[in-house]
Design a protein around this motif. Structure first.
Motif, PDB file in Angstrom:
ATOM      1  N   GLU B   6      25.299  -5.068   1.778  1.00 50.93           N
ATOM      2  CA  GLU B   6      24.267  -5.795   2.508  1.00 50.93           C
ATOM      3  C   GLU B   6      24.558  -7.297   2.528  1.00 50.93           C
ATOM      4  O   GLU B   6      24.136  -8.013   3.429  1.00 50.93           O
ATOM      5  N   ILE B  10      25.215 -10.408   6.037  1.00 53.96           N
ATOM      6  CA  ILE B  10      24.201 -11.424   6.340  1.00 53.96           C
ATOM      7  C   ILE B  10      24.837 -12.803   6.363  1.00 53.96           C
ATOM      8  O   ILE B  10      25.914 -13.030   5.810  1.00 53.96           O
ATOM      9  N   GLU B 117      16.759  -9.939   2.494  1.00 55.04           N
ATOM     10  CA  GLU B 117      18.081  -9.370   2.784  1.00 55.04           C
ATOM     11  C   GLU B 117      18.984  -9.366   1.552  1.00 55.04           C
ATOM     12  O   GLU B 117      19.756  -8.432   1.338  1.00 55.04           O
TER      13      GLU B 117
END
Lengths: 375, 375
Positions: B6, B10, B117
């Motif tokens: 993840e 980002i 996030e």
């Protein structure tokens, strides 16, 4: 309220006792007993003149440039943090997700385990050998270690390994050659926590060029006498720094600490002089503790680790505390207990040794082992 | 290398431009244009005298006691952080796990989304109404909002809501009564980010007694002119603080910042005087921007939000930047763009207004809307 369930069940990390008064002699958290370089305080006073209304530089560039010059490293290989604790948190969050694995040697810095738990991850410990070296098991793939774990589902998800070097509580050190071999064998990055490296003869900074798997973290808390400032840095290859940067708080280092830390590492004369004093006192402390009958391994940090197989050491910790001296009593289940004594000033260490000697001589010297005979 | 997947995808949060030189007039990150109270710098100089070799107090107790006296709150209801960014990170990590949901209004502080996030969680935004109030949708259970999301699997996992109040970029404020109602309707804690509350007439500190669901965060960066210091605190019920403490780094606030922050909040005369100056300049800035034809809502913070429906505002940002004045150009997809202008000194704001007026008057005044007629 819905806390993350993994959080509610963990205890949280408990740092060493920090009495708020100034009376106690603190030999329990490896603080430097001396005052930092005056250039540090000049830098702080200069910031106080300029003011603090602006945000700090998010990258602490002045520090990174100074550290880059000192160590002959490109500043883009350096990331600064609010103490090395901040960096260890950033590293754990960057590599270790929920349900994954972090590896650490045992006994070492207990915080690593807490960092894994806060991520909902597990910490897997590999015991040091009795001589404080590491067996091949430290780099085994997790499946080979599965038998010792409660669950097997995480067995292929080792994401990060922490290795303090010099280690705490032992003060022992592994050679750069050994560290490089460990890193090459591991399936994940190896963070070499060099909090105490300035007190040693070797370090792993140069290994970072050889492999992206080695990340070295440093702190100014110990060797620069700046535990109250909260400043650390890590060295890693730039593609690693790029990801770590996303994880850190935008302004994780403040204007005062950036200026003070830059001044600190620029004054290498101060470091050399301070180091020489600490090492001289450390040598004397080590020798005397051995004379008293303790098993005290050769240390490369600013503390000594002292164990006994014949008598209990916790009462010695309590005796010292009752007399205004705090040392760290540590008990590692499955390994044993001992006293970790930070290297203070000569007079602090003299007072500590005197109290230990008196304690051991009580009851007709029964507790002092061979000391009476040797004397 | 195996970064958490993840993370790699980002972008990371990008703070406002921070030129390293001293030339630019910075009206882009809501810094206070004035120098902090001299008592702050006296406290810093005193720390420099004492030295920094010891670790700081992990709980920043002197600050908590001073804040407790000021706000009539038990110190056990207060948690200190390395800037409120540190606290927002701690809150997110405490409540929001992998695959869970965090809610925030839109447009507001972009960092909240990044924090979600970084946890591998998702951020769910609820648009403000055109008049900057919030509809009932802010407290809807996630299932009711599922249609707007890509996946439905997270629909019952709303864990935390952030609400800046006063809001950024608008400077608008919701009443404590509204906030209490929102908190009661939400299935999770509501963090009221009061970074700018010292510039407003109301705040939510007293609501914390009423429900454990309300957590109020504060910073000393804006109203105390200490953005460079990194110090914030939050107020929550003690059973909440107990869990949050586990998540924070042991020594997250340094000795200098604890002493300086304590001195800052103890000097309420300085705050009152500084606030009065900011509010006077703010009133003038608001009026003039409206005179120039901008839509500028009534602000309760130390900045104004300025939009146009007739002309592009990005060229105005560029024109100001070319002339040494940084304001914040913000473009919110699905909402629109505008200029967020921090309240500087009178002379800084005069210079900014003069440049905007000149820009609008170019090309025969075509871009100034109604200004020429009014003049």
């Amino acid at each position: 309220m819905h806390f993350r369930p993994e959080l509610v069940h963990i205890k949280g990390y408990v740092p060493g006792e920090q009495p708020l008064g100034d009376e106690a002699v603190k030999l329990n958290t490896n603080e430097n007993p001396y005052r930092a370089s005056e250039s540090v305080f000049d830098a702080i006073r200069k910031v106080a003149e300029i003011g603090l209304s602006r945000y700090p530089d998010p990258l602490a560039s002045t520090f990174r440039k100074a550290a880059g010059r000192l160590y002959d490293i490109d500043p883009d290989w350096i990331l600064c943090g609010n103490g090395s604790d901040d960096l260890l948190t950033i590293l754990t969050r960057t590599f270790v997700g929920n349900g994954e694995l972090l590896r650490l040697p045992y006994p070492s810095y207990i915080l690593y385990k807490t960092l894994a738990e806060l991520q909902g991850a597990a910490a897997e410990t590999v015991h040091f050998q009795p001589d404080w070296t590491l067996s091949h098991r430290f780099t085994d793939n997790p499946a080979a270690l599965a038998a010792q774990r409660e669950t097997h589902e995480r067995s292929n998800r080792l994401r990060l390994a922490f290795l303090p070097n010099p280690n705490s509580p032992s003060g022992t050190i592994l050679s750069p050659e050994t560290i490089l071999r460990l890193a090459e064998e591991l399936p994940c990055p190896l963070v070499v926590d060099e909090a105490y490296a300035d007190f040693a003869e070797t370090n792993c900074l140069k290994l970072v060029e050889k492999t992206e798997k080695i990340i070295v973290s440093r702190t100014l808390s110990k060797s620069y006498a700046l535990a109250g400032l909260r400043f650390g840095f890590l060295v890693a290859q730039p593609q690693m720094i790029e990801q770590l940067l996303k994880m850190k708080d935008s302004y994780n280092c403040d204007t005062v600490s950036i200026a003070a830390a830059t001044a600190a590492i620029t004054d290498q004369d101060w470091l050399a002089e301070n180091r020489a004093k600490i090492l001289a006192t450390r040598g004397r402390l080590t020798q005397r503790m051995r004379d008293f009958g303790f098993d005290t391994p050769e240390t490369h940090a600013n503390f000594t680790w002292n164990t006994r197989s014949d008598i209990q050491v916790k009462p010695i910790y309590e005796h010292l505390k009752a007399n205004g001296i705090l040392v760290r009593y540590m008990n590692y289940p499955g390994w044993g207990d001992g006293l970790r004594i930070s290297v203070g000033t000569d007079s602090q260490i003299d007072r500590c040794l005197e109290l230990i000697e008196k304690y051991l001589l009580e009851d007709g010297g029964e507790r002092i082992g061979e000391l009476k005979i040797e004397n």
